[in-house]
Design an enzyme around this catalytic site. Structure first.
Site, PDB file in Angstrom:
ATOM      1  N   GLY A 107       0.773  -1.114  -0.057  1.00  0.00           N
ATOM      2  CA  GLY A 107       0.099   0.031   0.228  1.00  0.00           C
ATOM      3  C   GLY A 107       0.870   1.206  -0.163  1.00  0.00           C
ATOM      4  O   GLY A 107       2.073   1.218   0.498  1.00  0.00           O
ATOM      5  N   ARG A 108       0.434   2.522  -0.661  1.00  0.00           N
ATOM      6  CA  ARG A 108       1.158   3.582  -0.859  1.00  0.00           C
ATOM      7  C   ARG A 108       0.065   4.672  -0.684  1.00  0.00           C
ATOM      8  O   ARG A 108      -1.066   4.663  -0.956  1.00  0.00           O
ATOM      9  CB  ARG A 108       2.080   3.644  -1.906  1.00  0.00           C
ATOM     10  CG  ARG A 108       1.204   3.525  -3.195  1.00  0.00           C
ATOM     11  CD  ARG A 108       2.000   3.847  -4.348  1.00  0.00           C
ATOM     12  NE  ARG A 108       2.734   2.679  -4.652  1.00  0.00           N
ATOM     13  CZ  ARG A 108       3.800   2.550  -5.470  1.00  0.00           C
ATOM     14  NH1 ARG A 108       4.188   3.843  -5.940  1.00  0.00           N
ATOM     15  NH2 ARG A 108       4.771   1.665  -5.720  1.00  0.00           N
ATOM     16  N   SER A 157       0.253   9.517   0.123  1.00  0.00           N
ATOM     17  CA  SER A 157       1.123  10.598  -0.143  1.00  0.00           C
ATOM     18  C   SER A 157       2.116  10.835   0.867  1.00  0.00           C
ATOM     19  O   SER A 157       3.292  11.463   1.076  1.00  0.00           O
ATOM     20  CB  SER A 157       0.233  12.004  -0.048  1.00  0.00           C
ATOM     21  OG  SER A 157      -0.444  11.980   1.032  1.00  0.00           O
ATOM     22  N   ASP A 174     -14.928   7.224   9.882  1.00  0.00           N
ATOM     23  CA  ASP A 174     -14.827   6.829   8.283  1.00  0.00           C
ATOM     24  C   ASP A 174     -15.220   5.446   8.032  1.00  0.00           C
ATOM     25  O   ASP A 174     -14.220   4.695   7.557  1.00  0.00           O
ATOM     26  CB  ASP A 174     -13.274   7.363   8.115  1.00  0.00           C
ATOM     27  CG  ASP A 174     -13.240   7.392   6.500  1.00  0.00           C
ATOM     28  OD1 ASP A 174     -14.161   7.840   5.799  1.00  0.00           O
ATOM     29  OD2 ASP A 174     -11.868   7.265   6.079  1.00  0.00           O
TER      30      ASP A 174
END
Length: 424
Positions: A105-106, A108, A218
């Site tokens: 996963g990546r 900003s 969320d």
């Protein structure tokens, strides 16, 4: 993925034994440009599943044609080179204990990698957050403040934390079972009883959080993961980057505007102080999707979407709703009510007859065909509108990205219209 407001610093560990490195001296060696300018993507990421086909979208980009004067070292395969590249970005204290296996996963300001404990060979996920960026610092503080306090079977567990001057490394459980709706698509059969089993696990986790004064803020399908691929896998709640943590029993109201548009509660849209009932609204949206494969509130235009939510108007028309029990619809109705005071609490939802009847009289009609078709139809439509091949994933129909986050300017305009209409 922060709310855009400052948050208090993390609390000291309470329920979880942590191996916390307070400060690590900067590397004495020369930092490469890759090391210094590590973050380049444009979205945040929470705890991410691994071992699931869809994770390939997070894989390192395939190298293009070699530039002039540059060739790959023939002795090192590309995959090994990529692993070595990411390993170099981790503090030596982390790599001394964990073997870096793959990027899963990546974002900003963050990366999530699959690792293996060198001594026990146990797999884990490490979320590395760049805290030199304000948004990354806020998300890190929020997640740590929550994860250090919780210990529940249906909530992602924090194992230990390493901290440097510019980064925080959070070692967490690794969920390998995939996302909720990906499993539904692959399963071939899905009944109301299956739905109540899922919701019972999520509700029990939310009940626990609310009892501790924690509001997730969320909740959405991509933050609900299966722990392992087996049919008996539990569901775990992940990604606490927007969570609000207060003292146990503290009923103070929250004011920060944050969330994902399709799941956000009406009181947040009109910028009123709100309680943990916003999580229950989101669970109502999730329950609606779980039983139909469609969204209760949906519009590509944000203003029209928000107006739908403020009116609280949704429909039970179309397949598979004629096959869904009235008890299930009553469960949704008691969550998707505009008045937050009238919404069920997590405990009340757990005691709702539809959930209680899980093992007895819940409908056994197979809703899989209609749910799958609706999910795939919406994914196809989204794919055409975005011209993105990645959108063909089944769970993409419920996914959001940074461009789909709540925007303050839009809510200010919406709130102004709301006040003018109310006062007029």
């Amino acid at each position: 993925m922060g709310c855009g407001t400052s948050k208090v610093l993390p609390e000291p560990p309470k329920d979880v034994q942590l191996d916390l490195v307070k400060k690590v001296e900067p590397f004495s060696g020369t930092k490469s440009d890759v090391y210094k300018h590590f973050i380049t993507e444009v979205d945040s990421v929470g705890p991410v599943k691994a071992g699931f086909p869809a994770a390939s979208q997070y894989a390192h980009p395939c190298p293009g044609p070699p530039t002039a004067g540059h060739t790959e070292p023939p002795s090192e395969p590309p995959r090994r080179a990529r692993v070595a590249k990411y390993r170099a970005k981790f503090d030596p204290r982390v790599t001394a204990k964990y073997d870096i296996k793959a990027l899963i996963g990546r974002g900003s300001f963050s990366r999530v990698v699959r690792v293996e404990h060198r001594a026990t060979r146990q797999p884990y996920a490490i979320k590395m957050i760049e805290t030199k960026y304000r948004e990354g610092r806020e998300v890190c503080e929020s997640e740590l403040r929550v994860l250090r306090r919780v210990r529940h079977a249906n909530i992602i567990q924090l194992v230990e934390v390493f901290e440097t001057q510019e980064r925080v490394y959070m070692v967490m459980e690794l969920a390998t079972g995939g996302e909720l709706f990906d499993r539904i698509i692959a399963k071939g059969s899905f009944t109301e009883r299956d739905a109540t089993r899922v919701l019972q696990m999520v509700l029990d986790g939310v009940r626990y959080l609310h009892a501790l004064g924690i509001t997730h803020r969320d909740l959405k399908p991509e933050n609900l993961l299966y722990y392992h691929p087996g049919t008996d896998s539990k569901i775990i709640i992940t990604d606490f980057g927007l969570a609000s943590a207060r003292k146990k029993g503290d009923d103070c109201l929250m004011k920060t505007t944050c969330g994902t548009p399709e799941y956000i509660a009406p009181e947040v849209l009109v910028r009123k102080p709100y309680t943990n009932s916003v999580d229950m609204w989101a669970l109502g949206v999730i329950a609606y999707i779980l039983l139909s494969g469609t969204m209760p509130f949906e519009d590509d235009n944000r203003t029209r979407l928000y107006r739908q939510i403020l009116r609280g108007k949704y429909s039970y028309s179309g397949e598979p709703w004629p096959s869904v029990s009235n008890l299930a619809k009553d469960f949704i109705d008691r969550l998707l009510t505009v008045d937050p005071g009238a919404r069920m609490t997590a405990l009340q939802a757990l005691r709702h007859p539809w959930v209680v009847s899980m093992a007895a009289s819940s409908s056994m009609k197979n809703l899989h065909r209609s749910i799958s078709q609706n999910l795939l139809k919406r994914a196809s439509s989204r794919c055409q509108s975005t011209k993105s091949a990645q959108s063909t994933r089944s769970s993409r129909s419920t996914r959001s990205n940074k461009s789909r986050r709540v925007r303050e300017r839009e809510l200010r305009e919406l709130n102004l219209r709301y006040q003018q209409q109310y006062n007029g």
